[in-house]
Motif scaffolding. Structure first.
Motif, PDB file in Angstrom:
ATOM      1  N   ASN A   1      45.953   2.524  13.832  1.00  0.00           N
ATOM      2  CA  ASN A   1      46.769   3.607  13.274  1.00  0.00           C
ATOM      3  C   ASN A   1      47.002   4.748  14.267  1.00  0.00           C
ATOM      4  O   ASN A   1      47.592   5.767  13.901  1.00  0.00           O
ATOM      5  CB  ASN A   1      46.122   4.147  11.999  1.00  0.00           C
ATOM      6  CG  ASN A   1      46.179   3.137  10.855  1.00  0.00           C
ATOM      7  OD1 ASN A   1      47.177   2.418  10.692  1.00  0.00           O
ATOM      8  ND2 ASN A   1      45.116   3.061  10.066  1.00  0.00           N
TER       9      ASN A   1
ATOM     10  N   ASN B   1      60.960  -1.450  12.817  1.00  0.00           N
ATOM     11  CA  ASN B   1      59.812  -2.267  12.413  1.00  0.00           C
ATOM     12  C   ASN B   1      58.528  -1.459  12.630  1.00  0.00           C
ATOM     13  O   ASN B   1      58.071  -1.293  13.759  1.00  0.00           O
ATOM     14  CB  ASN B   1      59.777  -3.566  13.230  1.00  0.00           C
ATOM     15  CG  ASN B   1      58.807  -4.581  12.683  1.00  0.00           C
ATOM     16  OD1 ASN B   1      57.678  -4.251  12.350  1.00  0.00           O
ATOM     17  ND2 ASN B   1      59.236  -5.834  12.617  1.00  0.00           N
ATOM     18  N   GLU B   2      57.950  -1.000  11.541  1.00  0.00           N
ATOM     19  CA  GLU B   2      56.748  -0.160  11.601  1.00  0.00           C
ATOM     20  C   GLU B   2      55.561  -0.892  12.239  1.00  0.00           C
ATOM     21  O   GLU B   2      54.789  -0.299  12.999  1.00  0.00           O
ATOM     22  CB  GLU B   2      56.380   0.284  10.183  1.00  0.00           C
ATOM     23  CG  GLU B   2      55.100   1.097  10.091  1.00  0.00           C
ATOM     24  CD  GLU B   2      55.247   2.526  10.591  1.00  0.00           C
ATOM     25  OE1 GLU B   2      54.229   3.130  10.968  1.00  0.00           O
ATOM     26  OE2 GLU B   2      56.396   3.033  10.613  1.00  0.00           O
TER      27      GLU B   2
ATOM     28  N   LYS C   1      60.124   2.221  15.649  1.00  0.00           N
ATOM     29  CA  LYS C   1      59.468   2.594  14.399  1.00  0.00           C
ATOM     30  C   LYS C   1      60.425   2.487  13.224  1.00  0.00           C
ATOM     31  O   LYS C   1      60.053   2.027  12.137  1.00  0.00           O
ATOM     32  CB  LYS C   1      58.913   4.014  14.506  1.00  0.00           C
ATOM     33  CG  LYS C   1      58.111   4.454  13.282  1.00  0.00           C
ATOM     34  CD  LYS C   1      57.541   5.849  13.473  1.00  0.00           C
ATOM     35  CE  LYS C   1      56.692   6.244  12.259  1.00  0.00           C
ATOM     36  NZ  LYS C   1      56.124   7.612  12.419  1.00  0.00           N
ATOM     37  N   GLU C   2      61.660   2.933  13.425  1.00  0.00           N
ATOM     38  CA  GLU C   2      62.661   2.842  12.361  1.00  0.00           C
ATOM     39  C   GLU C   2      62.980   1.386  12.015  1.00  0.00           C
ATOM     40  O   GLU C   2      63.219   1.053  10.847  1.00  0.00           O
ATOM     41  CB  GLU C   2      63.949   3.552  12.794  1.00  0.00           C
ATOM     42  CG  GLU C   2      63.804   5.062  12.940  1.00  0.00           C
ATOM     43  CD  GLU C   2      65.073   5.705  13.483  1.00  0.00           C
ATOM     44  OE1 GLU C   2      66.098   4.987  13.602  1.00  0.00           O
ATOM     45  OE2 GLU C   2      65.045   6.908  13.792  1.00  0.00           O
TER      46      GLU C   2
ATOM     47  N   TYR D   1      55.879  -1.065  15.981  1.00  0.00           N
ATOM     48  CA  TYR D   1      55.643   0.278  16.522  1.00  0.00           C
ATOM     49  C   TYR D   1      54.153   0.544  16.681  1.00  0.00           C
ATOM     50  O   TYR D   1      53.695   1.029  17.720  1.00  0.00           O
ATOM     51  CB  TYR D   1      56.272   1.316  15.582  1.00  0.00           C
ATOM     52  CG  TYR D   1      55.832   2.741  15.840  1.00  0.00           C
ATOM     53  CD1 TYR D   1      56.364   3.482  16.889  1.00  0.00           C
ATOM     54  CD2 TYR D   1      54.867   3.338  15.019  1.00  0.00           C
ATOM     55  CE1 TYR D   1      55.951   4.792  17.119  1.00  0.00           C
ATOM     56  CE2 TYR D   1      54.457   4.646  15.241  1.00  0.00           C
ATOM     57  CZ  TYR D   1      55.000   5.370  16.295  1.00  0.00           C
ATOM     58  OH  TYR D   1      54.580   6.668  16.530  1.00  0.00           O
ATOM     59  N   ARG D   2      53.369   0.197  15.658  1.00  0.00           N
ATOM     60  CA  ARG D   2      51.930   0.448  15.704  1.00  0.00           C
ATOM     61  C   ARG D   2      51.220  -0.420  16.750  1.00  0.00           C
ATOM     62  O   ARG D   2      50.162  -0.057  17.267  1.00  0.00           O
ATOM     63  CB  ARG D   2      51.316   0.220  14.326  1.00  0.00           C
ATOM     64  CG  ARG D   2      51.568   1.375  13.372  1.00  0.00           C
ATOM     65  CD  ARG D   2      50.745   1.236  12.123  1.00  0.00           C
ATOM     66  NE  ARG D   2      51.316   0.276  11.186  1.00  0.00           N
ATOM     67  CZ  ARG D   2      50.680  -0.191  10.130  1.00  0.00           C
ATOM     68  NH1 ARG D   2      49.441   0.189   9.883  1.00  0.00           N
ATOM     69  NH2 ARG D   2      51.259  -1.043   9.310  1.00  0.00           N
TER      70      ARG D   2
ATOM     71  N   LYS E   1      48.874   6.720  16.993  1.00  0.00           N
ATOM     72  CA  LYS E   1      50.291   6.773  17.368  1.00  0.00           C
ATOM     73  C   LYS E   1      50.455   6.558  18.870  1.00  0.00           C
ATOM     74  O   LYS E   1      49.769   7.199  19.672  1.00  0.00           O
ATOM     75  CB  LYS E   1      50.884   8.134  16.975  1.00  0.00           C
ATOM     76  CG  LYS E   1      50.996   8.351  15.478  1.00  0.00           C
ATOM     77  CD  LYS E   1      51.648   9.690  15.178  1.00  0.00           C
ATOM     78  CE  LYS E   1      51.773   9.906  13.674  1.00  0.00           C
ATOM     79  NZ  LYS E   1      52.402  11.222  13.369  1.00  0.00           N
TER      80      LYS E   1
ATOM     81  N   ASP F   1      60.521   5.487  18.993  1.00  0.00           N
ATOM     82  CA  ASP F   1      60.988   6.044  17.718  1.00  0.00           C
ATOM     83  C   ASP F   1      61.992   5.110  17.039  1.00  0.00           C
ATOM     84  O   ASP F   1      61.955   4.933  15.815  1.00  0.00           O
ATOM     85  CB  ASP F   1      61.618   7.420  17.941  1.00  0.00           C
ATOM     86  CG  ASP F   1      60.597   8.454  18.391  1.00  0.00           C
ATOM     87  OD1 ASP F   1      59.406   8.310  18.028  1.00  0.00           O
ATOM     88  OD2 ASP F   1      60.971   9.390  19.125  1.00  0.00           O
TER      89      ASP F   1
ATOM     90  N   ASN G   1      47.643  -7.001   8.204  1.00  0.00           N
ATOM     91  CA  ASN G   1      48.782  -6.125   7.910  1.00  0.00           C
ATOM     92  C   ASN G   1      49.553  -6.571   6.674  1.00  0.00           C
ATOM     93  O   ASN G   1      50.162  -5.757   5.977  1.00  0.00           O
ATOM     94  CB  ASN G   1      49.730  -6.063   9.109  1.00  0.00           C
ATOM     95  CG  ASN G   1      49.200  -5.168  10.215  1.00  0.00           C
ATOM     96  OD1 ASN G   1      48.545  -4.165   9.939  1.00  0.00           O
ATOM     97  ND2 ASN G   1      49.445  -5.529  11.451  1.00  0.00           N
TER      98      ASN G   1
END
Length: 400
Positions: free
Chosen positions: A212, A294-295, A291-292, A298-299, A214, A288, A179
């Motif tokens: 990747n 720490n991307e 995600k805002e 979230y993944r 969701k 959600d 990453n």
């Protein structure tokens, strides 16, 4: 005798749980007055070491390094290390033997020292150094990460399933480096993971394939349904797996393993499904916001969902849950981020509920999960000798 054994198992589970609780409590106290030591090299600041981390690191490293007959495969790892020179005639044989990571490590250590327990000291030193490096570089709330590590049993894994635990650490580190676009490091770490445990190969492939995807509630429900479907068709799926990876045929013996039908192991797997099912469900509620914040975290939620599917399948075959924990381990990084995005009042209530649930699970899993057939904590200073778990159970009158 069975009752006596379960009293012994419960005592062990309670001891481990209280030790873990004590470690977390001490760490929280130390963090309040934490000091940082800056190490400089050639006039430049190179690293920051937290005194709180050092103290906890020393405690858990020493406890792990001096243990004796603790962990389901302790005796096997002990024999592999001490017989390395007797069983292999040349370095070439060691280097080209499948899953040779542990053997190569043993051989290197043997070149330095003949101390019979040296392998456990070296693994403890490096394992927990990596742990604190991980939580300091990837997590803001380190006390939450450490709590997850202990309460969800990863410290126990580090003392029980050594080869796989090392492979798990390499897998996580490889994924993180991927990453961060450190592809050469990722490739090296992936190879190291596979050298310690075959299972990491298929795990790495799946991770890079689904990374990747969701995370959604629909996938959560699908994972549960697929898990129960997998229970029914497990033998068929395993045959396909062996055909795809012929070198994994040695694991076929587990399909009809007599221990798989043991009630305590079935209960252990169900308990693991419940705790991770609840935690994953709660995490998805805040996905959600995560995600805002720490991307990457979230993944990684998709790994928890897949882990749950595999975990449910393992209700029929306990040993498969060892694959699930490859994916589950990312919760150590995800949960602290989740708590950070919740308002203070709601966060306090949720922490009390989830931490209590996790603590009770820790006691439960310490008793029922079959990763420690010894249910004891002896040390290398106790005067006892290394014995197999079979001998241990016979000595206590519990049979094999």
């Amino acid at each position: 005798m069975i009752n006596n054994r379960f009293v012994h198992m419960f005592s062990w589970g309670l001891l481990y749980s209280l030790f873990s609780l004590g470690i977390i409590g001490l760490y929280k106290i130390l963090l309040k007055s934490d000091r940082i030591i800056c190490i400089k090299f050639l006039g430049r600041k190179r690293s920051r070491i937290h005194v709180s981390d050092c103290i906890i690191y020393l405690i858990i490293t020493i406890v792990s390094a001096i243990r004796l007959n603790t962990g389901s495969d302790f005796y096997n790892y002990y024999l592999y290390f001490n017989n390395i020179n007797d069983n292999f005639l040349s370095v070439k044989e060691i280097l080209f033997k499948p899953q040779n990571g542990y053997l190569v490590l043993s051989y290197i250590i043997k070149l330095i020292t003949d101390y019979q327990y040296a392998i456990f000291i070296v693994i403890a030193i490096f394992s927990y150094a990596y742990l604190f490096h991980l939580i300091r570089t990837e997590v803001d709330n380190t006390s939450c990460a450490l709590l997850c590590y202990f309460f969800l049993g990863y410290y126990a894994y580090s003392n029980n399933i050594l080869r796989q635990y090392i492979a798990m650490s390499f897998v996580m580190c490889a994924y993180i480096n991927f990453n961060h676009k450190n592809y050469i490091k990722c490739a090296i770490l992936s190879c190291l993971a596979v050298s310690f445990h075959y299972s990491s190969a298929i795990v790495l492939i799946i991770m890079y394939f689904i990374k990747n995807f969701k995370p959604t509630f629909n996938k959560f429900i699908l994972a549960i349904m697929s898990g129960f479907t997998g229970i029914v068709s497990l033998n068929f799926l395993f045959k396909i797996f062996v055909k795809l990876i012929p070198s994994a045929a040695g694991y076929e013996k587990y399909m009809n393993w007599r221990r798989s039908g043991q009630l305590r192991l079935i209960l252990a797997v169900i308990g693991m499904c419940l705790i991770y099912g609840v935690l994953t469900y709660v995490i998805l509620k805040y996905k959600d916001k995560i995600k805002e914040k720490n991307e990457l975290r979230y993944r990684e939620i998709i790994f928890l969902i897949l882990g749950l599917c595999i975990n449910i399948i393992s209700i029929r075959q306990w040993i498969i849950n060892r694959v699930a924990i490859y994916f589950y381990q990312f919760i150590i990084l995800i949960l602290p981020v989740m708590f950070s995005v919740i308002d203070r009042k709601s966060r306090a209530k949720l922490k009390v509920s989830l931490y209590t649930f996790m603590f009770l699970y820790m006691i439960f899993s310490s008793v029922f999960l079959g990763e420690n057939e010894y249910y004891s904590y002896d040390t290398v200073f106790s005067g006892n000798s290394p014995i197999s778990d079979v001998e241990y159970n016979i000595i206590h009158g519990w049979g094999n």
